[in-house]
Design a protein around this motif. Structure first.
Motif, PDB file in Angstrom:
ATOM      1  N   ARG A  23      -8.805   9.192   7.259  1.00 36.11           N
ATOM      2  CA  ARG A  23      -8.927   9.374   8.444  1.00 36.11           C
ATOM      3  C   ARG A  23     -10.128   9.482   8.776  1.00 36.11           C
ATOM      4  O   ARG A  23     -11.279   9.885   8.186  1.00 36.11           O
ATOM      5  CB  ARG A  23      -7.565   9.933   8.641  1.00 36.11           C
ATOM      6  CG  ARG A  23      -6.248   9.927   8.635  1.00 36.11           C
ATOM      7  CD  ARG A  23      -5.506  11.013   9.166  1.00 36.11           C
ATOM      8  NE  ARG A  23      -5.549  12.224  10.608  1.00 36.11           N
ATOM      9  CZ  ARG A  23      -5.259  10.948  11.762  1.00 36.11           C
ATOM     10  NH1 ARG A  23      -4.509   9.968  11.544  1.00 36.11           N
ATOM     11  NH2 ARG A  23      -5.447  11.826  12.710  1.00 36.11           N
ATOM     12  N   SER A  34      -4.146  11.126   5.812  1.00 33.20           N
ATOM     13  CA  SER A  34      -2.779  10.531   6.580  1.00 33.20           C
ATOM     14  C   SER A  34      -1.712  11.501   5.922  1.00 33.20           C
ATOM     15  O   SER A  34      -0.845  11.669   6.698  1.00 33.20           O
ATOM     16  CB  SER A  34      -2.359   9.379   6.681  1.00 33.20           C
ATOM     17  OG  SER A  34      -3.118   8.352   6.889  1.00 33.20           O
ATOM     18  N   ASP A  69       2.921   7.528  10.262  1.00 28.98           N
ATOM     19  CA  ASP A  69       1.833   6.327  10.185  1.00 28.98           C
ATOM     20  C   ASP A  69       2.016   6.402   8.201  1.00 28.98           C
ATOM     21  O   ASP A  69       0.834   5.698   7.779  1.00 28.98           O
ATOM     22  CB  ASP A  69       0.854   8.032   9.635  1.00 28.98           C
ATOM     23  CG  ASP A  69       0.554   8.301  10.595  1.00 28.98           C
ATOM     24  OD1 ASP A  69       0.672   7.546  11.639  1.00 28.98           O
ATOM     25  OD2 ASP A  69      -0.242   9.491  10.538  1.00 28.98           O
ATOM     26  N   GLU A  72       0.304   2.967   7.573  1.00 27.11           N
ATOM     27  CA  GLU A  72      -0.738   2.989   7.552  1.00 27.11           C
ATOM     28  C   GLU A  72      -0.766   2.464   5.867  1.00 27.11           C
ATOM     29  O   GLU A  72      -2.586   1.867   5.231  1.00 27.11           O
ATOM     30  CB  GLU A  72      -1.665   3.924   7.829  1.00 27.11           C
ATOM     31  CG  GLU A  72      -1.721   4.496   8.981  1.00 27.11           C
ATOM     32  CD  GLU A  72      -2.189   5.773   9.741  1.00 27.11           C
ATOM     33  OE1 GLU A  72      -2.471   6.413   8.869  1.00 27.11           O
ATOM     34  OE2 GLU A  72      -1.728   5.325  11.161  1.00 27.11           O
ATOM     35  N   ASP A  77      -5.631   2.940   8.421  1.00 26.64           N
ATOM     36  CA  ASP A  77      -5.606   4.017   9.522  1.00 26.64           C
ATOM     37  C   ASP A  77      -6.873   3.587  10.654  1.00 26.64           C
ATOM     38  O   ASP A  77      -7.590   3.282  10.223  1.00 26.64           O
ATOM     39  CB  ASP A  77      -5.913   5.440   9.656  1.00 26.64           C
ATOM     40  CG  ASP A  77      -5.635   6.442  10.769  1.00 26.64           C
ATOM     41  OD1 ASP A  77      -4.824   6.987  10.912  1.00 26.64           O
ATOM     42  OD2 ASP A  77      -7.132   6.803  10.811  1.00 26.64           O
ATOM     43  N   THR A  78      -6.530   3.158  11.918  1.00 28.60           N
ATOM     44  CA  THR A  78      -7.060   3.330  13.048  1.00 28.60           C
ATOM     45  C   THR A  78      -7.354   3.920  13.889  1.00 28.60           C
ATOM     46  O   THR A  78      -6.575   5.021  14.716  1.00 28.60           O
ATOM     47  CB  THR A  78      -6.161   2.203  14.155  1.00 28.60           C
ATOM     48  OG1 THR A  78      -5.655   1.074  13.158  1.00 28.60           O
ATOM     49  CG2 THR A  78      -7.334   1.347  15.160  1.00 28.60           C
ATOM     50  N   GLN A  89      -4.189  -3.404  16.121  1.00 32.76           N
ATOM     51  CA  GLN A  89      -3.877  -2.343  15.654  1.00 32.76           C
ATOM     52  C   GLN A  89      -1.610  -3.015  16.080  1.00 32.76           C
ATOM     53  O   GLN A  89      -1.210  -2.144  13.932  1.00 32.76           O
ATOM     54  CB  GLN A  89      -3.543  -0.805  16.645  1.00 32.76           C
ATOM     55  CG  GLN A  89      -3.051  -0.118  15.668  1.00 32.76           C
ATOM     56  CD  GLN A  89      -3.017   1.636  16.034  1.00 32.76           C
ATOM     57  OE1 GLN A  89      -3.766   1.968  17.012  1.00 32.76           O
ATOM     58  NE2 GLN A  89      -2.538   2.481  15.665  1.00 32.76           N
ATOM     59  N   GLU A  93       0.576  -2.713  12.524  1.00 31.82           N
ATOM     60  CA  GLU A  93       1.467  -1.855  12.086  1.00 31.82           C
ATOM     61  C   GLU A  93       2.994  -2.184  11.719  1.00 31.82           C
ATOM     62  O   GLU A  93       3.663  -2.115  10.719  1.00 31.82           O
ATOM     63  CB  GLU A  93       0.774  -0.794  12.881  1.00 31.82           C
ATOM     64  CG  GLU A  93       0.084  -0.133  12.805  1.00 31.82           C
ATOM     65  CD  GLU A  93      -0.384   1.589  13.311  1.00 31.82           C
ATOM     66  OE1 GLU A  93       0.946   1.880  14.206  1.00 31.82           O
ATOM     67  OE2 GLU A  93      -1.009   2.452  12.873  1.00 31.82           O
TER      68      GLU A  93
END
Length: 193
Positions: A23, A34, A69, A72, A77-78, A89, A93
């Protein structure tokens, strides 16, 4: 061992990869991952459960936090202030959720996708409480680590408020704690005015 339990073991092994998704926040000089984030969000939920009314259904809340999460692992991870990443995103996802949860037995895949979608939609009190804990953790982590990721994007208080306002609007402890973090961030020059 039956097929269902074998799939669960495979899912446990797959989700271990969340420990390797980095992250933007730092922890002790290194990037937070995450899995650490999700654990910290869960702890915040446990700490705040008795501070809000109505009290959340912690089984549902902790399930959403544990799952929110996992996507991810495949989508990455955004960072909350990565404008280009935010444009793709949701689609990334959604594909990841279908692929990852689809490895489970149909009843579990459906249950986990429903919990993940509930968190994303923010339409229930439990999902909003989980989101508030998630946003509080991310904001607090940036403040505690000196916010180098915020500095890289020249983050202003006004821009950060667009992300934090839904958590602040929950009232109760969220507004008070987030405002205290804003005061610290501004005093330490972590956010631009």
């Amino acid at each position: 061992m039956n097929e269902r339990l074998s799939a669960l073991l495979d899912f446990i092994a797959l989700t271990d990869r969340l420990k390797h998704v980095q992250r933007a926040a730092r922890s002790e000089g290194r990037l937070e991952n995450s899995a650490e984030h999700a654990w910290h969000v869960a702890l915040i939920a446990v700490l705040l459960e008795g501070e809000v009314t109505p009290r959340p259904d912690m089984g549902r809340v902790l399930s959403m936090i544990a799952l929110h999460d996992v996507v991810e692992i495949e989508a990455g991870d955004t960072f909350a202030f990565d404008e280009a990443g935010l444009l793709t995103q949701a689609a990334r996802e959604e594909r990841a959720a279908e692929a990852i949860f689809g490895r489970l037995a149909p009843d579990l895949a459906e249950k986990f996708q429903a919990l993940w979608r509930e968190f994303e939609a923010q339409e229930t009190p439990d999902a909003r409480f989980a989101m508030g804990c998630d946003r509080l953790q991310g904001f607090a982590q940036q403040v505690h680590c000196g916010a180098p990721a915020w500095a890289e994007v020249g983050l202003t208080r006004a821009r950060s408020l667009k992300r934090m306002q839904p958590a602040i609007d929950l009232g109760g402890p969220f507004g008070v704690m987030i405002e205290a973090l804003y005061e610290r961030a501004m005093a330490e020059g972590l956010l631009r005015p």
